[in-house]
Design a protein around this motif. Structure first.
Motif, PDB file in Angstrom:
ATOM      1  N   ARG A 142     106.852  10.002 -21.815  1.00 60.95           N
ATOM      2  CA  ARG A 142     106.117   8.900 -21.200  1.00 60.95           C
ATOM      3  C   ARG A 142     106.494   8.782 -19.742  1.00 60.95           C
ATOM      4  N   ARG A 143     105.659   8.103 -18.981  1.00 56.60           N
ATOM      5  CA  ARG A 143     105.976   7.760 -17.603  1.00 56.60           C
ATOM      6  C   ARG A 143     107.001   6.631 -17.631  1.00 56.60           C
ATOM      7  N   PRO A 144     107.704   6.392 -16.532  1.00 59.46           N
ATOM      8  CA  PRO A 144     108.716   5.312 -16.517  1.00 59.46           C
ATOM      9  C   PRO A 144     108.169   3.945 -16.926  1.00 59.46           C
ATOM     10  N   LEU A 147     101.782  10.331 -20.009  1.00 58.50           N
ATOM     11  CA  LEU A 147     101.864  11.284 -18.899  1.00 58.50           C
ATOM     12  C   LEU A 147     100.470  11.728 -18.493  1.00 58.50           C
ATOM     13  N   ARG A 148     100.300  11.974 -17.216  1.00 62.04           N
ATOM     14  CA  ARG A 148      99.012  12.433 -16.690  1.00 62.04           C
ATOM     15  C   ARG A 148      99.123  13.906 -16.333  1.00 62.04           C
ATOM     16  N   ARG A 207      95.852  16.153 -25.267  1.00 60.90           N
ATOM     17  CA  ARG A 207      95.403  14.813 -25.685  1.00 60.90           C
ATOM     18  C   ARG A 207      95.936  14.461 -27.072  1.00 60.90           C
ATOM     19  N   MET A 208      96.012  15.467 -27.949  1.00 61.98           N
ATOM     20  CA  MET A 208      96.547  15.227 -29.294  1.00 61.98           C
ATOM     21  C   MET A 208      98.019  14.820 -29.234  1.00 61.98           C
ATOM     22  N   GLU A 209      98.711  15.193 -28.166  1.00 58.39           N
ATOM     23  CA  GLU A 209     100.098  14.785 -27.961  1.00 58.39           C
ATOM     24  C   GLU A 209     100.198  13.411 -27.304  1.00 58.39           C
ATOM     25  N   GLY A 210      99.047  12.825 -26.979  1.00 56.61           N
ATOM     26  CA  GLY A 210      99.035  11.492 -26.406  1.00 56.61           C
ATOM     27  C   GLY A 210      99.022  11.455 -24.886  1.00 56.61           C
ATOM     28  N   TRP A 211      98.810  12.595 -24.250  1.00 58.48           N
ATOM     29  CA  TRP A 211      98.806  12.652 -22.795  1.00 58.48           C
ATOM     30  C   TRP A 211      97.412  12.350 -22.252  1.00 58.48           C
TER      31      TRP A 211
END
Length: 84
Positions: A11-13, A18-19, A38-42
């Motif tokens: 994740r980002r801080p 994450l992008r 995307r399947m990893e949530g990014w």
């Protein structure tokens, strides 16, 4: 036996996803990689050329880039050099 602990999601801080910008001139590769990320949530954006990647990067502010090295207009190394 206990199940192995799941690895923590990247994740980002601030806790957001994450992008990632995926850049390739072959649409099938961009679609496949984007779907997996995307399947990893990014959060994923794509670009199909080097110049398009520069524009999308300014607007999207990605945390990571996946760059094709050989593209017809501006190769991945030139994109990276301009972004630095």
């Amino acid at each position: 036996m206990t199940a192995p602990a799941a690895s923590p999601a990247l994740r980002r801080p601030d806790g957001s996803a994450l992008r990632v910008l995926v850049v390739d001139d072959e649409q099938m590769l961009t679609d496949l990689l984007s779907m997996a990320l995307r399947m990893e949530g990014w959060e994923v954006r794509t670009a199909d050329s080097g110049f398009d990647a520069l524009t999308v990067t300014r607007d999207f502010d990605p945390d990571a880039l996946v760059l094709d090295i050989m593209m017809p207009d501006l190769d991945g190394m030139a994109v990276l050099q301009r972004l630095r």
